[in-house]
Structures are given as structure tokens and as C-alpha cells.
Write a protein that holds these residues in place. Structure first.
Motif, PDB file in Angstrom:
ATOM      1  N   GLU A 150       8.868 -39.916 -44.039  1.00  0.00           N
ATOM      2  CA  GLU A 150       9.053 -41.163 -43.319  1.00  0.00           C
ATOM      3  C   GLU A 150       9.850 -40.877 -42.051  1.00  0.00           C
ATOM      4  N   ARG A 151       9.474 -41.468 -40.950  1.00  0.00           N
ATOM      5  CA  ARG A 151      10.102 -41.310 -39.636  1.00  0.00           C
ATOM      6  C   ARG A 151       9.810 -39.963 -38.977  1.00  0.00           C
ATOM      7  N   THR A 152       8.799 -39.231 -39.461  1.00  0.00           N
ATOM      8  CA  THR A 152       8.375 -38.004 -38.792  1.00  0.00           C
ATOM      9  C   THR A 152       7.132 -38.319 -37.969  1.00  0.00           C
ATOM     10  N   ILE A 153       7.168 -37.941 -36.721  1.00  0.00           N
ATOM     11  CA  ILE A 153       6.005 -38.091 -35.847  1.00  0.00           C
ATOM     12  C   ILE A 153       5.533 -36.682 -35.517  1.00  0.00           C
ATOM     13  N   PHE A 154       4.329 -36.344 -35.984  1.00  0.00           N
ATOM     14  CA  PHE A 154       3.796 -35.012 -35.728  1.00  0.00           C
ATOM     15  C   PHE A 154       2.986 -35.039 -34.439  1.00  0.00           C
ATOM     16  N   ILE A 155       3.311 -34.133 -33.540  1.00  0.00           N
ATOM     17  CA  ILE A 155       2.625 -34.014 -32.257  1.00  0.00           C
ATOM     18  C   ILE A 155       1.777 -32.752 -32.305  1.00  0.00           C
ATOM     19  N   ASN A 156       0.490 -32.897 -32.075  1.00  0.00           N
ATOM     20  CA  ASN A 156      -0.408 -31.751 -32.057  1.00  0.00           C
ATOM     21  C   ASN A 156      -0.164 -30.965 -30.778  1.00  0.00           C
ATOM     22  N   GLY A 157       0.213 -29.719 -30.895  1.00  0.00           N
ATOM     23  CA  GLY A 157       0.449 -28.893 -29.718  1.00  0.00           C
ATOM     24  C   GLY A 157       1.884 -28.440 -29.627  1.00  0.00           C
ATOM     25  N   THR A 158       2.447 -28.535 -28.412  1.00  0.00           N
ATOM     26  CA  THR A 158       3.787 -28.028 -28.133  1.00  0.00           C
ATOM     27  C   THR A 158       4.670 -29.130 -27.572  1.00  0.00           C
ATOM     28  N   ILE A 159       5.872 -29.261 -28.122  1.00  0.00           N
ATOM     29  CA  ILE A 159       6.890 -30.120 -27.538  1.00  0.00           C
ATOM     30  C   ILE A 159       7.942 -29.211 -26.920  1.00  0.00           C
ATOM     31  N   ALA A 160       8.778 -29.757 -26.049  1.00  0.00           N
ATOM     32  CA  ALA A 160       9.748 -28.921 -25.344  1.00  0.00           C
ATOM     33  C   ALA A 160      11.093 -29.620 -25.268  1.00  0.00           C
TER      34      ALA A 160
END
Length: 103
Positions: free
Chosen positions: A53-63
Motif C-alpha cells: 500500500e502506498r507504493t507507486i511503481f514507475i516503469n523505467g528509471t527514477i532519479a
């Protein structure tokens, strides 16, 4: 029984964790790290093992960028979690950039 009253002024939901395949900090790159920006301005980083809960998965790379540690996409040096924590403690004013913000 006394009714509970919740005021929007006093209640703010917890900030989400952002996770992705990769996290870039300067010229360093690491896999599977979750990042949460805390109200104090500090960052909570941890290994990403599963969506909760409260996890947002971003496909790719965050910085993560700081005025004293700018984003450098020229290199891709691997970095461990303990090395990443040390690097983050050496700089301030970190900002999380999501993929469309890193271009």
C-alpha cells in the motif's frame, strides 16, 4: 461513546514510496530501490522487494538530484545501498525526478 472527528487540516496521508527498475543519482545507478520524500525534506530509501500500500511503481528509471550533485546520465556506475546512503548524506535539497522529468 465520544465520536471521533477527523479534520483535513490535522490529517495528511503518508507520502507514497516511489519504486522503479532503476534509481539514478549523479552518475550512479542502482536497481530496485524505493524512495519516499518525508515532510521534513529527508528521504527514506529502502530495497524494493514488493509493492505494498502506498507504493507507486514507475516503469523505467527514477532519479534523485541535488544542486550539489547534479544528474549525470553519461555514466552508469553501480552503487550499493550503503554507498547510496552515504552519498545522500553528503548532499542536501534532494528532489525526486520521475521519468518524464528526467528528459
Amino acid at each position: 461513546m465520544i465520536p471521533m472527528i477527523y479534520s483535513p487540516r490535522h490529517f495528511s496521508p503518508p507520502h507514497p514510496y516511489y519504486a522503479s527498475h532503476y534509481l539514478r543519482v549523479g552518475s550512479y545507478l542502482t536497481r530496485s530501490i524505493a524512495v519516499q520524500s518525508l515532510p521534513s525534506g529527508a528521504l527514506d530509501i529502502r530495497p524494493f522487494t514488493e509493492e505494498t500500500e502506498r507504493t507507486i511503481f514507475i516503469n523505467g528509471t527514477i532519479a534523485l538530484v541535488s544542486p550539489t550533485c547534479p544528474l549525470n546520465e553519461a555514466g552508469e556506475e553501480p552503487i550499493t545501498l550503503s554507498e547510496l546512503e552515504r552519498l545522500l548524506s553528503q548532499h542536501s535539497s534532494w528532489q525526486l525526478l520521475l521519468p518524464r522529468e528526467t528528459r
